[in-house]
Design a protein around this motif. Structure first.
Motif, PDB file in Angstrom:
ATOM      1  N   ARG A  10       0.829  -1.215   0.000  1.00  9.62           N
ATOM      2  CA  ARG A  10       0.000   0.000   0.000  1.00  9.62           C
ATOM      3  C   ARG A  10       0.857   1.256   0.000  1.00  9.62           C
ATOM      4  O   ARG A  10       0.532   2.231  -0.678  1.00  9.62           O
ATOM      5  CB  ARG A  10      -0.956  -0.003   1.202  1.00  9.62           C
ATOM      6  CG  ARG A  10      -2.048  -1.034   1.121  1.00  9.62           C
ATOM      7  CD  ARG A  10      -2.897  -0.867  -0.109  1.00  9.62           C
ATOM      8  NE  ARG A  10      -4.124  -1.637  -0.007  1.00  9.62           N
ATOM      9  CZ  ARG A  10      -5.040  -1.705  -0.930  1.00  9.62           C
ATOM     10  NH1 ARG A  10      -4.872  -1.075  -2.079  1.00  9.62           N
ATOM     11  NH2 ARG A  10      -6.126  -2.420  -0.756  1.00  9.62           N
ATOM     12  N   GLN A  13       2.088   1.726  -3.433  1.00 11.85           N
ATOM     13  CA  GLN A  13       0.969   2.167  -4.263  1.00 11.85           C
ATOM     14  C   GLN A  13       0.731   3.662  -4.093  1.00 11.85           C
ATOM     15  O   GLN A  13       0.611   4.398  -5.075  1.00 11.85           O
ATOM     16  CB  GLN A  13      -0.300   1.388  -3.897  1.00 11.85           C
ATOM     17  CG  GLN A  13      -1.534   1.848  -4.632  1.00 11.85           C
ATOM     18  CD  GLN A  13      -2.816   1.248  -4.070  1.00 11.85           C
ATOM     19  OE1 GLN A  13      -2.827   0.660  -2.984  1.00 11.85           O
ATOM     20  NE2 GLN A  13      -3.897   1.393  -4.813  1.00 11.85           N
ATOM     21  N   ILE A  70       3.448  -2.683  -9.367  1.00 12.78           N
ATOM     22  CA  ILE A  70       2.751  -2.478  -8.100  1.00 12.78           C
ATOM     23  C   ILE A  70       1.247  -2.415  -8.318  1.00 12.78           C
ATOM     24  O   ILE A  70       0.460  -2.907  -7.505  1.00 12.78           O
ATOM     25  CB  ILE A  70       3.277  -1.235  -7.322  1.00 12.78           C
ATOM     26  CG1 ILE A  70       2.686  -1.187  -5.913  1.00 12.78           C
ATOM     27  CG2 ILE A  70       2.959   0.039  -8.069  1.00 12.78           C
ATOM     28  CD1 ILE A  70       3.059  -2.340  -5.031  1.00 12.78           C
ATOM     29  N   PHE A  71       0.805  -1.832  -9.437  1.00 15.09           N
ATOM     30  CA  PHE A  71      -0.629  -1.760  -9.718  1.00 15.09           C
ATOM     31  C   PHE A  71      -1.198  -3.147 -10.027  1.00 15.09           C
ATOM     32  O   PHE A  71      -2.336  -3.444  -9.673  1.00 15.09           O
ATOM     33  CB  PHE A  71      -0.913  -0.791 -10.861  1.00 15.09           C
ATOM     34  CG  PHE A  71      -0.703   0.652 -10.501  1.00 15.09           C
ATOM     35  CD1 PHE A  71      -0.684   1.079  -9.183  1.00 15.09           C
ATOM     36  CD2 PHE A  71      -0.516   1.603 -11.478  1.00 15.09           C
ATOM     37  CE1 PHE A  71      -0.489   2.413  -8.845  1.00 15.09           C
ATOM     38  CE2 PHE A  71      -0.324   2.941 -11.164  1.00 15.09           C
ATOM     39  CZ  PHE A  71      -0.309   3.338  -9.843  1.00 15.09           C
ATOM     40  N   VAL A  74      -1.551  -4.901  -6.634  1.00 16.84           N
ATOM     41  CA  VAL A  74      -2.720  -4.364  -5.928  1.00 16.84           C
ATOM     42  C   VAL A  74      -4.004  -4.902  -6.543  1.00 16.84           C
ATOM     43  O   VAL A  74      -4.929  -5.298  -5.826  1.00 16.84           O
ATOM     44  CB  VAL A  74      -2.709  -2.815  -5.939  1.00 16.84           C
ATOM     45  CG1 VAL A  74      -4.037  -2.257  -5.467  1.00 16.84           C
ATOM     46  CG2 VAL A  74      -1.571  -2.273  -5.090  1.00 16.84           C
TER      47      VAL A  74
END
Length: 190
Positions: A10, A13, A70-71, A74
């Motif tokens: 997080r 992100q 990272i996206f 997530v």
């Protein structure tokens, strides 16, 4: 995923999202100020960007793939955690981008005869506007992260997309009031 991994994901992100928003905004405003774009042209460019995002999001469908690692991480985590609400949220976001893109083209149409150039707007006003957008994005992101990460089952997230958009409209309305107040204060102080 353990708590430490979740916090790290997080944090990455949030940092990447903010760096990306600020970087793209700076480049966008520098290019527009350098080339002397009219207000109508600024709205057309924003409309094109929003429509491209909408088409990409709708075309992507339910895929979690992303060129930004990272996206993708997530998206995989949230899809597992949210179930069908994740799909609803993605579709709703793409539809909202279509609507906002159309709104930008409407604004361009309204301002088509204006000879006001974007570079005539004071930098302080643009910085305030940019700060407000970054603040809104972060508030929305924190609300989303908190809700998703604290939920223990898919059942807890039923109807989440509808509630999220209600919150977004309220935040957007408050943002509009603040922006109008600042704009009128600025105009009357001249």
């Amino acid at each position: 995923m353990n708590v430490t991994e979740l916090k790290n994901m997080r944090l990455k992100q949030i940092v990447f999202m903010n760096v990306m928003i600020v970087t793209v905004s700076i480049i966008y405003f520098i290019v527009i100020r350098t080339f002397g774009a009219t207000q109508a042209q600024v709205f057309v460019i924003l409309g094109i960007i929003l429509l491209c995002q909408a088409v990409y999001g709708l075309g992507k469908g339910n895929s979690t793939k992303s060129f930004i690692p990272i996206f993708e991480k997530v998206a995989i985590y949230e899809r597992e955690k949210m179930g069908k609400e994740w799909d609803k949220q993605r579709k709703t976001s793409s539809i909202m981008n279509l609507f906002l893109g159309a709104l930008m083209f409407f604004q361009a149409f309204i301002n088509r005869d204006s000879d006001a150039y974007f570079h005539q707007i004071e930098v302080g006003f643009i910085l305030f506007f940019g700060f407000m957008i970054v603040a809104l994005v972060n508030i929305g992101l924190f609300i989303h992260i908190r809700k998703v990460d604290r939920s223990h089952s898919i059942e807890e997230l039923k109807g989440y997309t509808r509630k999220l958009w209600i919150q977004a409209f309220i935040l957007g309305f408050l943002f509009t009031i603040v922006l109008l107040a600042v704009t009128f204060t600025y105009i009357f102080s001249l």
